[in-house]
Design a protein around this motif. Structure first.
Motif, short mmCIF file in Angstrom:
data_model
loop_
_atom_site.label_atom_id
_atom_site.label_comp_id
_atom_site.label_asym_id
_atom_site.label_seq_id
_atom_site.Cartn_x
_atom_site.Cartn_y
_atom_site.Cartn_z
N VAL A 44 58.82 48.78 -12.14
CA VAL A 44 57.30 48.49 -12.43
C VAL A 44 56.26 49.57 -13.08
CG1 VAL A 44 54.98 47.77 -11.18
CG2 VAL A 44 57.37 46.78 -10.69
N THR A 45 55.68 49.43 -13.96
CA THR A 45 54.64 50.20 -14.43
C THR A 45 53.19 49.65 -14.47
OG1 THR A 45 56.20 51.48 -15.97
CG2 THR A 45 53.91 51.59 -16.58
N PHE A 46 52.33 50.34 -13.95
CA PHE A 46 50.94 49.89 -13.93
C PHE A 46 49.91 50.77 -14.96
CE2 PHE A 46 52.55 49.42 -9.56
CZ PHE A 46 52.49 48.22 -9.26
N TYR A 47 49.00 50.15 -15.27
CA TYR A 47 47.92 50.94 -15.85
C TYR A 47 47.00 51.30 -14.63
CZ TYR A 47 44.01 52.33 -18.45
OH TYR A 47 43.09 53.41 -19.02
N SER A 48 46.73 52.63 -14.59
CA SER A 48 46.16 53.30 -13.81
C SER A 48 44.73 53.65 -14.03
CB SER A 48 46.56 54.71 -13.30
OG SER A 48 45.78 55.63 -12.27
N ARG A 49 43.89 52.74 -13.10
CA ARG A 49 42.53 52.95 -13.58
C ARG A 49 41.89 54.24 -13.38
NH1 ARG A 49 40.52 47.94 -9.89
NH2 ARG A 49 42.14 48.91 -8.58
N SER A 50 42.25 54.78 -12.33
CA SER A 50 41.63 56.30 -11.87
C SER A 50 42.15 57.25 -12.76
CB SER A 50 42.09 56.71 -10.58
OG SER A 50 43.55 56.74 -10.25
N LYS A 51 43.46 57.21 -13.42
CA LYS A 51 44.05 58.24 -14.23
C LYS A 51 43.74 57.86 -15.76
CE LYS A 51 47.55 59.18 -10.85
NZ LYS A 51 49.11 58.94 -10.45
N GLU A 52 43.49 56.62 -15.97
CA GLU A 52 43.37 56.11 -17.23
C GLU A 52 44.61 56.00 -18.14
OE1 GLU A 52 39.56 57.54 -18.60
OE2 GLU A 52 38.43 56.22 -17.37
N ARG A 53 45.50 55.82 -17.67
CA ARG A 53 47.07 56.06 -18.32
C ARG A 53 48.16 54.99 -17.63
NH1 ARG A 53 50.71 58.68 -15.66
NH2 ARG A 53 50.01 59.97 -14.06
N LEU A 54 49.12 55.00 -18.46
CA LEU A 54 50.25 54.35 -17.70
C LEU A 54 50.47 55.08 -16.63
CD1 LEU A 54 52.27 52.78 -20.63
CD2 LEU A 54 50.47 51.68 -19.34
N TRP A 55 51.25 54.40 -15.40
CA TRP A 55 51.64 54.97 -14.35
C TRP A 55 52.86 54.13 -13.99
CZ3 TRP A 55 50.43 52.79 -9.07
CH2 TRP A 55 51.14 53.64 -8.01
N THR A 56 54.08 54.65 -13.76
CA THR A 56 55.20 54.19 -13.34
C THR A 56 55.30 54.37 -11.84
OG1 THR A 56 56.45 54.42 -15.37
CG2 THR A 56 57.70 54.18 -13.53
N LYS A 57 55.22 53.35 -11.11
CA LYS A 57 55.58 53.58 -9.64
C LYS A 57 56.76 54.33 -9.33
CE LYS A 57 55.00 52.54 -5.12
NZ LYS A 57 55.61 53.79 -4.67
N GLY A 58 56.72 55.49 -8.54
CA GLY A 58 57.85 56.21 -8.33
C GLY A 58 57.90 57.44 -8.93
N GLU A 59 56.86 57.62 -9.95
CA GLU A 59 57.23 58.58 -11.13
C GLU A 59 57.31 59.90 -10.38
OE1 GLU A 59 52.92 59.13 -13.28
OE2 GLU A 59 54.41 57.90 -13.86
N THR A 60 56.47 60.08 -9.12
CA THR A 60 56.45 61.49 -8.48
C THR A 60 57.23 61.35 -7.22
OG1 THR A 60 54.42 61.07 -7.75
CG2 THR A 60 54.26 62.33 -9.61
N SER A 61 57.27 60.16 -6.54
CA SER A 61 57.79 60.00 -5.30
C SER A 61 59.46 59.74 -5.18
CB SER A 61 57.01 59.03 -4.39
OG SER A 61 57.23 57.84 -5.04
N GLY A 62 59.71 59.11 -6.51
CA GLY A 62 60.96 58.50 -6.46
C GLY A 62 61.17 57.13 -5.94
N ASN A 63 59.99 56.60 -5.33
CA ASN A 63 59.81 55.15 -4.72
C ASN A 63 59.65 54.10 -5.69
OD1 ASN A 63 60.50 56.41 -2.37
ND2 ASN A 63 58.19 56.53 -1.90
N PHE A 64 60.57 54.09 -6.68
CA PHE A 64 60.53 53.12 -7.67
C PHE A 64 60.49 51.49 -7.13
CE2 PHE A 64 62.41 56.74 -9.69
CZ PHE A 64 61.48 57.01 -10.53
N PHE A 65 60.02 50.72 -7.80
CA PHE A 65 60.15 49.17 -7.71
C PHE A 65 61.13 48.79 -9.00
CE2 PHE A 65 55.43 48.84 -6.01
CZ PHE A 65 55.97 49.11 -4.82
N HIS A 66 62.28 48.34 -8.67
CA HIS A 66 63.15 47.73 -9.63
C HIS A 66 63.00 46.33 -9.69
CE1 HIS A 66 65.71 51.28 -10.02
NE2 HIS A 66 65.25 51.53 -8.63
N VAL A 67 62.45 45.72 -10.87
CA VAL A 67 62.13 44.50 -10.98
C VAL A 67 63.15 43.36 -10.91
CG1 VAL A 67 61.20 42.75 -12.77
CG2 VAL A 67 60.18 45.15 -12.73
N LYS A 68 63.14 42.47 -10.18
CA LYS A 68 64.15 41.39 -10.06
C LYS A 68 63.51 40.04 -10.64
CE LYS A 68 67.19 42.18 -7.65
NZ LYS A 68 68.35 42.78 -7.97
#
Length: 198
Positions: A44-68
């Motif tokens: 899962v990748t979101f558009y971050s409204r606060s960062k105004e860019r694409l943001w992949t969930k887990g890109e810094t924490s490693g807590n990714f969401f694998h799409v089913k």
């Protein structure tokens, strides 16, 4: 997904749900680019409204969401994304962004039901489940009886691990028997709900 999301009005809300527990983990937003990246990467990748860019969930924490699975609502303007989460969903360390627990995995039985159903017509040499179906209703029913007796025996011992193992065996074989008889797990749940309501 049969139709495409309608991004003509901007960002779309994306509800993130654990595919196993069916617990809602968080709400994010996607633009078209985030949506296509999510589909391409199966993460899962979101558009971050606060960062105004694409943001992949887990890109810094490693807590990714694998799409089913990705589902689209009837108006094509809201996404439901079912995921296999790695770690907690929330940046606070909570299981979900709503501070609810994601530990109740009883809903996974519905997922298992679908796996069992998919093996019903398969060749007996492809899986244990398929081999049970090939042996017929009497053999499946016999396995349920055997597992029930083994569970009762383990209930009288003090070994919780063996008891849980036998309980898992019984539930699995019961699901196979239900599928063999063409009775859905949801029918049993509905009956339990009706009994509870009395």
């Amino acid at each position: 997904m049969n139709s495409s999301p309608d991004f003509s009005k901007g960002l779309l809300p994306a509800v993130i749900q654990d595919a196993s527990t069916l617990q809602v983990l968080m709400l994010g937003y996607m633009n078209e680019e985030a949506y296509f990246k999510t589909q391409a990467d199966n993460i899962v990748t979101f558009y971050s409204r606060s960062k105004e860019r694409l943001w992949t969930k887990g890109e810094t924490s490693g807590n990714f969401f694998h799409v089913k699975n990705i589902l689209l609502d009837c108006d094509q303007d809201t996404l439901l994304i079912q995921v296999d989460p790695v770690g907690p969903a929330c940046h606070t360390g909570a299981d979900t962004c709503f501070n609810t627990s994601n530990q109740d995995n009883a809903a996974w039985l519905d997922y298992l039901k679908h796996i069992i159903r998919s093996r019903k017509g398969a060749s007996a040499d492809t899986s244990y489940t398929a081999s049970l179906f090939q042996k017929g209703t009497n053999k499946v029913a016999q396995k349920v009886g055997e597992e029930a007796v083994e569970l009762v025996i383990e209930a009288m011992s003090n070994n919780d691990e063996l008891f849980k193992g036998e309980a898992a065996d019984l539930v699995f074989h019961l699901l196979v028997l239900l599928e063999d008889r063409g009775i859905g797990l949801e029918e049993i749940v509905k009956l339990l709900q009706q009994r509870h309501a009395k």
